[in-house]
Design a protein around this motif. Structure first.
Motif, PDB file in Angstrom:
ATOM      1  N   ASP A  29       0.854  -1.186   0.000  1.00  0.00           N
ATOM      2  CA  ASP A  29       0.000   0.000   0.000  1.00  0.00           C
ATOM      3  C   ASP A  29       0.891   1.237   0.000  1.00  0.00           C
ATOM      4  O   ASP A  29       2.113   1.163   0.170  1.00  0.00           O
ATOM      5  N   ARG A  30       0.303   2.386  -0.186  1.00  0.00           N
ATOM      6  CA  ARG A  30       1.047   3.633  -0.327  1.00  0.00           C
ATOM      7  C   ARG A  30       1.854   3.958   0.926  1.00  0.00           C
ATOM      8  O   ARG A  30       3.002   4.384   0.851  1.00  0.00           O
ATOM      9  N   ASP A  31       1.278   3.737   2.106  1.00  0.00           N
ATOM     10  CA  ASP A  31       1.982   4.044   3.356  1.00  0.00           C
ATOM     11  C   ASP A  31       3.195   3.143   3.553  1.00  0.00           C
ATOM     12  O   ASP A  31       4.242   3.594   4.001  1.00  0.00           O
ATOM     13  N   GLN A  32       3.058   1.881   3.218  1.00  0.00           N
ATOM     14  CA  GLN A  32       4.170   0.960   3.349  1.00  0.00           C
ATOM     15  C   GLN A  32       5.291   1.333   2.376  1.00  0.00           C
ATOM     16  O   GLN A  32       6.467   1.319   2.736  1.00  0.00           O
ATOM     17  N   ALA A  33       4.949   1.679   1.147  1.00  0.00           N
ATOM     18  CA  ALA A  33       5.956   2.082   0.160  1.00  0.00           C
ATOM     19  C   ALA A  33       6.668   3.351   0.621  1.00  0.00           C
ATOM     20  O   ALA A  33       7.890   3.475   0.485  1.00  0.00           O
ATOM     21  N   ARG A  34       5.926   4.301   1.190  1.00  0.00           N
ATOM     22  CA  ARG A  34       6.529   5.545   1.687  1.00  0.00           C
ATOM     23  C   ARG A  34       7.471   5.259   2.859  1.00  0.00           C
ATOM     24  O   ARG A  34       8.557   5.826   2.947  1.00  0.00           O
ATOM     25  N   ALA A  35       7.052   4.359   3.754  1.00  0.00           N
ATOM     26  CA  ALA A  35       7.894   4.002   4.900  1.00  0.00           C
ATOM     27  C   ALA A  35       9.209   3.360   4.436  1.00  0.00           C
ATOM     28  O   ALA A  35      10.272   3.660   4.976  1.00  0.00           O
ATOM     29  N   GLU A  36       9.131   2.491   3.440  1.00  0.00           N
ATOM     30  CA  GLU A  36      10.350   1.865   2.917  1.00  0.00           C
ATOM     31  C   GLU A  36      11.250   2.889   2.233  1.00  0.00           C
ATOM     32  O   GLU A  36      12.468   2.837   2.362  1.00  0.00           O
ATOM     33  N   ALA A  37      10.659   3.833   1.524  1.00  0.00           N
ATOM     34  CA  ALA A  37      11.452   4.891   0.882  1.00  0.00           C
ATOM     35  C   ALA A  37      12.135   5.756   1.936  1.00  0.00           C
ATOM     36  O   ALA A  37      13.294   6.144   1.779  1.00  0.00           O
ATOM     37  N   ASP A  38      11.435   6.060   3.034  1.00  0.00           N
ATOM     38  CA  ASP A  38      12.025   6.853   4.115  1.00  0.00           C
ATOM     39  C   ASP A  38      13.176   6.106   4.781  1.00  0.00           C
ATOM     40  O   ASP A  38      14.144   6.714   5.221  1.00  0.00           O
ATOM     41  N   MET A  39      13.064   4.779   4.845  1.00  0.00           N
ATOM     42  CA  MET A  39      14.123   3.983   5.445  1.00  0.00           C
ATOM     43  C   MET A  39      15.382   4.027   4.577  1.00  0.00           C
ATOM     44  O   MET A  39      16.496   4.075   5.080  1.00  0.00           O
ATOM     45  N   HIS A  40      15.213   4.062   3.251  1.00  0.00           N
ATOM     46  CA  HIS A  40      16.365   4.088   2.348  1.00  0.00           C
ATOM     47  C   HIS A  40      16.943   5.492   2.192  1.00  0.00           C
ATOM     48  O   HIS A  40      18.109   5.637   1.852  1.00  0.00           O
ATOM     49  N   ALA A  41      16.153   6.519   2.458  1.00  0.00           N
ATOM     50  CA  ALA A  41      16.605   7.899   2.252  1.00  0.00           C
ATOM     51  C   ALA A  41      17.877   8.240   3.022  1.00  0.00           C
ATOM     52  O   ALA A  41      18.764   8.890   2.466  1.00  0.00           O
ATOM     53  N   PRO A  42      18.044   7.832   4.294  1.00  0.00           N
ATOM     54  CA  PRO A  42      19.284   8.176   4.998  1.00  0.00           C
ATOM     55  C   PRO A  42      20.532   7.570   4.374  1.00  0.00           C
ATOM     56  O   PRO A  42      21.631   8.038   4.601  1.00  0.00           O
ATOM     57  N   ASN A  43      20.368   6.512   3.599  1.00  0.00           N
ATOM     58  CA  ASN A  43      21.527   5.878   2.965  1.00  0.00           C
ATOM     59  C   ASN A  43      21.893   6.529   1.645  1.00  0.00           C
ATOM     60  O   ASN A  43      22.961   6.301   1.117  1.00  0.00           O
ATOM     61  N   ASP A  44      20.980   7.298   1.092  1.00  0.00           N
ATOM     62  CA  ASP A  44      21.217   7.956  -0.182  1.00  0.00           C
ATOM     63  C   ASP A  44      21.689   9.385   0.067  1.00  0.00           C
ATOM     64  O   ASP A  44      21.217  10.051   0.970  1.00  0.00           O
ATOM     65  N   HIS A  45      22.597   9.823  -0.742  1.00  0.00           N
ATOM     66  CA  HIS A  45      23.072  11.198  -0.641  1.00  0.00           C
ATOM     67  C   HIS A  45      23.698  11.586  -1.973  1.00  0.00           C
ATOM     68  O   HIS A  45      24.155  10.723  -2.717  1.00  0.00           O
ATOM     69  N   PRO A  46      23.716  12.881  -2.253  1.00  0.00           N
ATOM     70  CA  PRO A  46      24.387  13.313  -3.485  1.00  0.00           C
ATOM     71  C   PRO A  46      25.882  13.011  -3.401  1.00  0.00           C
ATOM     72  O   PRO A  46      26.514  13.288  -2.395  1.00  0.00           O
ATOM     73  N   LYS A  47      26.409  12.410  -4.428  1.00  0.00           N
ATOM     74  CA  LYS A  47      27.828  12.060  -4.441  1.00  0.00           C
ATOM     75  C   LYS A  47      28.684  13.301  -4.675  1.00  0.00           C
ATOM     76  O   LYS A  47      28.274  14.260  -5.323  1.00  0.00           O
TER      77      LYS A  47
END
Length: 170
Positions: A29-47
């Motif tokens: 569902d949309r909330d679960q997909a958003r939660a997973e994206a938020d979990m990955h966001a701290p690992n992503d950063h502009p190189k």
């Protein structure tokens, strides 16, 4: 022969149906997909993007968010510098500029190449180590390393990181 073929067909369909019987397609569902994206966001950063310099070649070898159980996540950028000029370089001061989408610098950090790290020591550290700031010059063609680490909690939300090496002492 027809009986044998019919039995073989039934056996194949029976085996296939039991194999795929427990297969499920899970729709997020949309909330679960958003939660997973938020979990990955701290690992992503502009190189980090290196700004070219005529006297120095800079290569970024590490650009990661380092995580540990004992300290907050940190942005770690490491690499190698090479003197491509025809004269020795005493030291290099590298500058990191963290920018927003419009190119406005939100935060900056600087450091010296590894062989000149003591130039960043304050008087208290010099007293404890009982040494004065010093450096080992980089001869033409010679390389050195650098390693930058800053806690992510110290950094604002940024869209771009540029690495300048224009503060060179020859």
């Amino acid at each position: 022969m027809k009986k044998l073929f019919a039995i073989a067909t039934l056996l194949v369909f029976g085996a296939v149906s039991t194999t795929f019987a427990d297969t499920r397609v899970k729709i997020k569902d949309r909330d679960q997909a958003r939660a997973e994206a938020d979990m990955h966001a701290p690992n992503d950063h502009p190189k980090t993007q290196v700004v070219p310099n005529d006297q120095l070649q800079v290569v970024v070898t590490d650009d990661v968010i380092a995580r540990s159980c004992c300290m907050p996540p940190s942005l770690v950028v490491g690499g190698k510098i090479t003197n491509v000029s025809d004269r020795p370089i005493d030291y290099v001061r590298l500058h990191f500029a963290f920018e927003d989408r419009n190119g406005k610098v939100l935060h900056d950090e600087s450091l010296y190449n590894h062989h000149a790290e003591s130039l960043a020591d304050d008087a208290w550290v010099q007293k404890i180590l009982n040494e004065k700031p010093h450096f080992e010059p980089l001869r033409p063609g010679q390389s050195d390393t650098f390693r930058f680490s800053v806690p992510c909690s110290e950094l604002p939300a940024f869209s771009k990181v540029e690495l300048f090496s224009n503060d060179i002492k020859q």
